[in-house]
Design a protein around this motif. Structure first.
Motif, short mmCIF file in Angstrom:
data_model
loop_
_atom_site.label_atom_id
_atom_site.label_comp_id
_atom_site.label_asym_id
_atom_site.label_seq_id
_atom_site.Cartn_x
_atom_site.Cartn_y
_atom_site.Cartn_z
N ASP A 192 -1.06 4.51 0.44
CA ASP A 192 -1.00 5.79 0.87
C ASP A 192 0.46 6.25 1.19
OD1 ASP A 192 -1.47 7.55 2.92
OD2 ASP A 192 -3.01 6.60 4.11
N ALA A 193 0.57 7.14 0.30
CA ALA A 193 1.87 7.83 0.19
C ALA A 193 2.52 8.55 1.44
CB ALA A 193 1.74 8.69 -0.98
N ALA A 194 1.28 9.25 2.07
CA ALA A 194 1.61 10.03 3.18
C ALA A 194 1.95 9.21 4.46
CB ALA A 194 0.39 10.99 3.69
N MET A 195 1.23 8.23 4.61
CA MET A 195 1.72 6.92 5.95
C MET A 195 2.85 6.35 5.49
SD MET A 195 -0.59 7.42 8.30
CE MET A 195 -0.06 9.23 7.88
N ILE A 196 3.26 6.12 4.18
CA ILE A 196 4.41 5.45 3.83
C ILE A 196 5.84 6.35 4.10
CG2 ILE A 196 5.90 4.55 1.96
CD1 ILE A 196 3.31 3.49 0.62
N GLN A 197 5.49 7.55 4.04
CA GLN A 197 6.41 8.81 4.21
C GLN A 197 6.88 8.70 5.75
OE1 GLN A 197 8.82 9.95 2.41
NE2 GLN A 197 9.56 11.18 3.92
N ALA A 198 5.41 8.90 6.40
CA ALA A 198 5.40 9.24 7.99
C ALA A 198 6.26 7.92 8.60
CB ALA A 198 3.87 9.16 8.28
#
Length: 240
Positions: free
Chosen positions: A202-208
């Motif tokens: 989950d790229a979005a959660m990794i970035q967040a």
């Protein structure tokens, strides 16, 4: 002119009666901003979709969300009858809701979920929403209280199911609520799990999680933690 609310027919899980509840039309569900724990803000308070998550039966008082399981055991029905229905006076929350009415609906749903022994994931969401409602009113004491409850419940969810499904959003939320409650060691530990777990896609959660990990450092500096304490927390994260 299109009204922001529309009526939806639902059936009470407890008494079986049909009733109408309001929902916000999709075209009005455009938040002006979101907090880092996903709390959304809208221009029109009475058209805030968060106010209409809970459906309350006007006849018996059973309150639920779409996440509730539909069936109640005979024992659960008797318990609900004894605790709530016997004292309920017909009240219709099917129209536009004020903040106060929305809060009453959520707290009633929380009681029903606890009586019904709903899954921790369902109870976690209700607790978190109650914290958001207090945030809207800038009631920091009550917001923190319910963030504590929500955090404990989210951790219970993770212990029951998260480890097997690699739920990055759940892990991120545990980290973010920990950060908001100034539990910096725990916050960094959870953010680092999301960032370092190679099975999470989950790229979005990794970035967040990366962004909030940096936010923890800024929080610690603002709260004047010693360099030694900050270094210790960073070491724990590296070993998480």
């Amino acid at each position: 002119m299109v009204e922001p609310l529309y009526q939806k027919e639902v059936t009470c899980h407890h008494c079986g009666m049909g009733f109408k509840t309001s929902r916000v039309r999709p075209s009005f569900k455009k938040p002006v901003r979101r907090d880092t724990d996903f709390c959304a803000y809208y221009m029109d308070e009475t058209a805030n979709p968060e106010f209409y998550v809970v459906r309350v039966c006007p006849y018996c008082g059973f309150a639920s969300t779409e996440s509730f399981s539909e069936s109640l055991t005979d024992a659960q029905k008797l318990q609900f009858q004894d605790k709530i229905a016997n004292y309920w006076q017909i009240t219709d929350y099917g129209g536009a809701r004020s903040w106060e009415e929305a809060m009453k609906c959520y707290k009633l749903a929380l009681l029903c979920a606890q009586l019904k022994k709903e899954k921790p994931r369902v109870i976690s969401g209700i607790l978190h929403h109650i914290a958001w409602l207090y945030r809207y009113k800038k009631n920091h004491e009550q917001e923190s209280k319910f963030l504590e409850f929500a955090l404990e419940s989210y951790i219970e969810v993770y212990e029951q199911e998260g480890a097997s499904v690699n739920d990055a959003r759940l892990m991120y939320l545990i980290g973010e609520l920990s950060r908001r409650l100034k539990r910096y060691n725990e916050a960094v530990r959870w953010f680092s799990r999301v960032v370092n777990d190679k099975t999470i896609m989950d790229a979005a959660m990794i970035q967040a999680s990366r962004e909030q990990w940096q936010m923890v450092r800024e929080d610690m500096q603002r709260d004047k933690l010693s360099p030694e304490a900050i270094e210790e927390i960073n070491k724990e994260a590296e070993n998480a």
